[in-house]
Scaffold this motif. Sequence first.
Motif, PDB file in Angstrom:
ATOM      1  N   LYS A 152       0.815  -1.216   0.000  1.00  0.00           N
ATOM      2  CA  LYS A 152       0.000   0.000   0.000  1.00  0.00           C
ATOM      3  C   LYS A 152       0.850   1.267   0.000  1.00  0.00           C
ATOM      4  CE  LYS A 152      -3.896  -1.070   2.806  1.00  0.00           C
ATOM      5  NZ  LYS A 152      -4.846  -0.634   3.814  1.00  0.00           N
ATOM      6  N   ASP A 153       1.943   1.258   0.786  1.00  0.00           N
ATOM      7  CA  ASP A 153       2.773   2.471   0.873  1.00  0.00           C
ATOM      8  C   ASP A 153       3.458   2.759  -0.458  1.00  0.00           C
ATOM      9  OD1 ASP A 153       2.003   2.818   3.434  1.00  0.00           O
ATOM     10  OD2 ASP A 153       3.900   2.202   4.359  1.00  0.00           O
ATOM     11  N   ILE A 154       4.018   1.726  -1.068  1.00  0.00           N
ATOM     12  CA  ILE A 154       4.647   1.904  -2.381  1.00  0.00           C
ATOM     13  C   ILE A 154       3.562   2.321  -3.389  1.00  0.00           C
ATOM     14  CG2 ILE A 154       5.872   0.747  -4.286  1.00  0.00           C
ATOM     15  CD1 ILE A 154       7.134  -1.124  -2.143  1.00  0.00           C
ATOM     16  N   GLY A 155       2.412   1.668  -3.294  1.00  0.00           N
ATOM     17  CA  GLY A 155       1.301   1.952  -4.205  1.00  0.00           C
ATOM     18  C   GLY A 155       0.803   3.390  -4.110  1.00  0.00           C
ATOM     19  N   ILE A 186      -4.998  -0.281  -6.942  1.00  0.00           N
ATOM     20  CA  ILE A 186      -6.291  -0.265  -6.237  1.00  0.00           C
ATOM     21  C   ILE A 186      -6.530  -1.623  -5.580  1.00  0.00           C
ATOM     22  CG2 ILE A 186      -8.815  -0.135  -6.597  1.00  0.00           C
ATOM     23  CD1 ILE A 186      -8.217   2.106  -8.670  1.00  0.00           C
ATOM     24  N   ASP A 187      -6.152  -2.713  -6.271  1.00  0.00           N
ATOM     25  CA  ASP A 187      -6.290  -4.052  -5.683  1.00  0.00           C
ATOM     26  C   ASP A 187      -5.427  -4.226  -4.430  1.00  0.00           C
ATOM     27  OD1 ASP A 187      -8.205  -4.886  -7.434  1.00  0.00           O
ATOM     28  OD2 ASP A 187      -6.805  -5.860  -8.819  1.00  0.00           O
ATOM     29  N   LEU A 188      -4.345  -3.451  -4.336  1.00  0.00           N
ATOM     30  CA  LEU A 188      -3.507  -3.520  -3.130  1.00  0.00           C
ATOM     31  C   LEU A 188      -4.200  -2.870  -1.935  1.00  0.00           C
ATOM     32  CD1 LEU A 188      -0.020  -2.356  -4.491  1.00  0.00           C
ATOM     33  CD2 LEU A 188      -0.574  -4.643  -3.650  1.00  0.00           C
ATOM     34  N   GLY A 189      -5.255  -2.087  -2.233  1.00  0.00           N
ATOM     35  CA  GLY A 189      -5.992  -1.443  -1.145  1.00  0.00           C
ATOM     36  C   GLY A 189      -5.590  -0.010  -0.870  1.00  0.00           C
ATOM     37  N   ILE A 190      -4.928   0.643  -1.838  1.00  0.00           N
ATOM     38  CA  ILE A 190      -4.584   2.052  -1.597  1.00  0.00           C
ATOM     39  C   ILE A 190      -5.867   2.869  -1.432  1.00  0.00           C
ATOM     40  CG2 ILE A 190      -2.387   1.998  -2.859  1.00  0.00           C
ATOM     41  CD1 ILE A 190      -3.936   3.553  -5.137  1.00  0.00           C
ATOM     42  N   ASP A 191      -5.788   3.908  -0.592  1.00  0.00           N
ATOM     43  CA  ASP A 191      -6.961   4.747  -0.334  1.00  0.00           C
ATOM     44  C   ASP A 191      -6.948   5.902  -1.336  1.00  0.00           C
ATOM     45  OD1 ASP A 191      -9.046   6.223   0.646  1.00  0.00           O
ATOM     46  OD2 ASP A 191      -8.339   6.220   2.733  1.00  0.00           O
ATOM     47  N   PHE A 192      -7.372   5.613  -2.592  1.00  0.00           N
ATOM     48  CA  PHE A 192      -7.225   6.637  -3.650  1.00  0.00           C
ATOM     49  C   PHE A 192      -8.118   7.850  -3.417  1.00  0.00           C
ATOM     50  CE2 PHE A 192     -10.170   3.436  -5.250  1.00  0.00           C
ATOM     51  CZ  PHE A 192     -11.259   4.195  -5.637  1.00  0.00           C
ATOM     52  N   LYS A 193      -9.229   7.664  -2.724  1.00  0.00           N
ATOM     53  CA  LYS A 193     -10.096   8.810  -2.422  1.00  0.00           C
ATOM     54  C   LYS A 193      -9.330   9.797  -1.536  1.00  0.00           C
ATOM     55  CE  LYS A 193     -14.394  10.028  -0.093  1.00  0.00           C
ATOM     56  NZ  LYS A 193     -13.879  10.326   1.253  1.00  0.00           N
TER      57      LYS A 193
END
Length: 325
Positions: A152-155, A186-193
């Motif tokens: 997530k952090d890299i993402g 997004i599949d990694l779960g990054i909080d794009f919002k």
Amino acid sequence: MSSSIKDSIYRAIDVIENSKNIFIASHVNPDGDNMGSMLALALALKKAGKNVVVLKSDTIPEDYKFLPGIQLIQEYRQELGNIDVFIALDTSDEERLGDNLSLLKKANCIINIDHHITSTGFGDINIVDGKAAATGELIYYFIKQMEIELDKDIGTNLYTAISTDTGKFSYESVTSNTHRIIAELIDLGIDFKQINIELYESMSIEKTKLFIEAISSLKTYENSNIATIKVTQDMLKNSGASMEDTEGLVSFIRKIASVEVACLLKEIEDDNIKISLRSKNMVDVASICGKFGGGGHIRAAGCSISSNIDDAEDMIVDKIKEYIR
Ligand SMILES: [Mn+2]
């Protein structure tokens, strides 16, 4: 991606795997692609057990302080040890490294990862792909090739790099592969919002006041095909904003329906004007900026002119008119 770029990636990975101290530096006026690429690669290489030093070459804009790994960024000191590898990212020429330029001579190997068509290729190994929508895309392939697991952090950093350099995935540089990379993030779960709120909906009152002043300096030329705006030192004083707060101004002016070329002139000093050009459809602004010793991308480029701001405006507008006619 061409086989020669892939070959450069393999060579760079080989060097990194056989090195201990890896230095990664930002460029002056770091943008989202620079910051995100730098921190994504740093976090990935740390995961692979490497000793990574992340160097700052300039003030870090407030907008990027939420990025995971931001605390890794430090100033260069001799005590940091030998520079086995120096990695420059999103840096079209070595002068953009600012104070860290002198470190190139101390490095055993320089790796240059970039997507500017005007790249000078100053690295010992150059991973330069003018077709990549962002340096962040190249970092994604690099991390994949190293077989380091994304998280997530890299993402979050890769998303920031690619989103900011593509006008939120809207420029012609975007490909289906760009979206495949984002889909994986997004599949990694990054909080794009939340990332989008941090990047695009966190404007300070000072920056807002600067925008109001700068936009009222709007001038248009050639049936409003060309639009210019200026940011002077007086405007910064009046609004309480800083020069970094000009981020987003030039793309705002490009939104005008008739505008093909948008131009922002920034008064760094009385006789030192920095220019940002953006085009919409057809004008190659990298070639126009090239006439003043600058460069960049076809639709986004920059240069500097040593004169007062009004003369600089005349000079750049003349060259844009020449191109359009
Ligand atoms: Mn970039």
